[in-house]
Design an enzyme around this catalytic site. Structure first.
Site, PDB file in Angstrom:
ATOM      1  N   ASP A   1       9.586  20.868  23.454  1.00 22.73           N
ATOM      2  CA  ASP A   1       8.886  19.699  22.924  1.00 22.73           C
ATOM      3  C   ASP A   1       8.524  19.970  21.461  1.00 22.73           C
ATOM      4  O   ASP A   1       7.774  20.911  21.160  1.00 22.73           O
ATOM      5  CB  ASP A   1       7.625  19.455  23.760  1.00 22.73           C
TER       6      ASP A   1
ATOM      7  N   HIS B   1      10.204  16.072  24.871  1.00 26.77           N
ATOM      8  CA  HIS B   1       9.107  15.114  25.039  1.00 26.77           C
ATOM      9  C   HIS B   1       9.567  13.788  25.652  1.00 26.77           C
ATOM     10  O   HIS B   1       8.811  12.831  25.695  1.00 26.77           O
ATOM     11  CB  HIS B   1       8.476  14.852  23.668  1.00 26.77           C
TER      12      HIS B   1
ATOM     13  N   SER C   1       1.826  12.150  27.054  1.00 19.52           N
ATOM     14  CA  SER C   1       1.519  12.251  25.638  1.00 19.52           C
ATOM     15  C   SER C   1       0.171  11.589  25.323  1.00 19.52           C
ATOM     16  O   SER C   1      -0.858  12.020  25.849  1.00 19.52           O
ATOM     17  CB  SER C   1       2.665  11.645  24.822  1.00 19.52           C
TER      18      SER C   1
END
Length: 250
Positions: free
Chosen positions: A195, A228, A119
């Site tokens: 995600d 995620h 991320s």
């Protein structure tokens, strides 16, 4: 600044080293505890280094007011605006200070250093590698923020740390950088199809297009059903470590 280090059980003259950069709100513990990476590092004889994501308790007014700016959200930039510029120099920390500290205290092979992240940390890994290919000889990412100039997480952080002039932002946008500084190696990215941040914040197609424009070798894999979370990372961490082993020639 805090960081975690895993040293494999093998007795070696020197060890390859992988730096893992974590995402928003994380500390140095998240990757070490949740990613299931240690057994693969032991298998291949790799040192793993996982730094914290920002300075903490710097005494800056408002540093704890937002989960996506300030504490836990250093965005791997060198801030230029006061008061952040006195403390938030995460890019220099990752590229210079931390590797020098690791080299001074562990037996590492300085010619076999790789970097990866998740991320916000995937953004940091790509930026650090593309700008410093002679230091980071391999790079990969999980669900990275690849075009921070075009998402709200990135524009909020860049405005707060770097100011309104978006020319300064280009130094920390992987999609902008790769067009000018093609990376010497193969880049691996995994992205979960479930995600919730993929469309608004991550935008992997922008980086893919940039790589195609300059013939940058890239493997972008969309993993069906993954979100995620660290379950996603732990599911594909072996592939990423094998990628680094191959690229580093371990």
């Amino acid at each position: 600044m805090s960081f975690a280090v895993y040293q494999p059980p093998q007795v070696q003259k020197s060890y390859p080293v992988l730096y893992f950069l974590s995402g928003l709100t994380c500390t140095e513990e998240n990757f070490i505890v949740k990613a299931n990476a240690l057994k693969y590092a032991a298998e291949y004889g790799l040192i793993l280094v996982a730094p914290d994501t920002s300075p903490r308790n710097a005494g800056i007014p408002g540093e704890n007011d937002n989960w996506d700016f300030g504490t836990g959200a250093g965005f791997y930039v060198d801030a230029t605006l006061a008061p952040w510029s006195n403390y938030y120099n995460m890019y220099s920390y990752i590229v210079e200070e931390l590797p020098n500290l690791i080299a001074a205290n562990f037996s590492i092979d300085i010619n076999k250093q790789g970097i990866f992240g998740h991320s916000m940390g995937g953004h940091g890994a790509l930026v650090c590698a593309i700008r410093n290919p002679n230091k980071f000889k391999s790079v990969s990412a999980f669900a990275p923020i690849v075009a921070p100039m075009q998402c709200t997480w990135g524009t909020k952080a860049f405005t707060g740390y770097l100011g309104e002039d978006n020319q300064n932002w280009r130094l920390y946008d992987a999609s902008e950088l790769v067009r000018k500084h093609k990376y010497h190696g193969h880049i691996l990215i995994d992205q979960g199809t479930d995600d919730k941040f993929i469309q608004e914040q991550l935008k992997p197609e922008i980086f893919e297009q940039a790589c195609q424009e300059v013939n940058q070798p890239l493997t972008l894999r969309y993993q069906d059903g993954y979100d995620h979370s660290y379950y996603f990372i732990s599911s594909f961490i072996e592939d990423h470590i094998k990628h680094h082993v191959k690229e580093l020639g371990v």
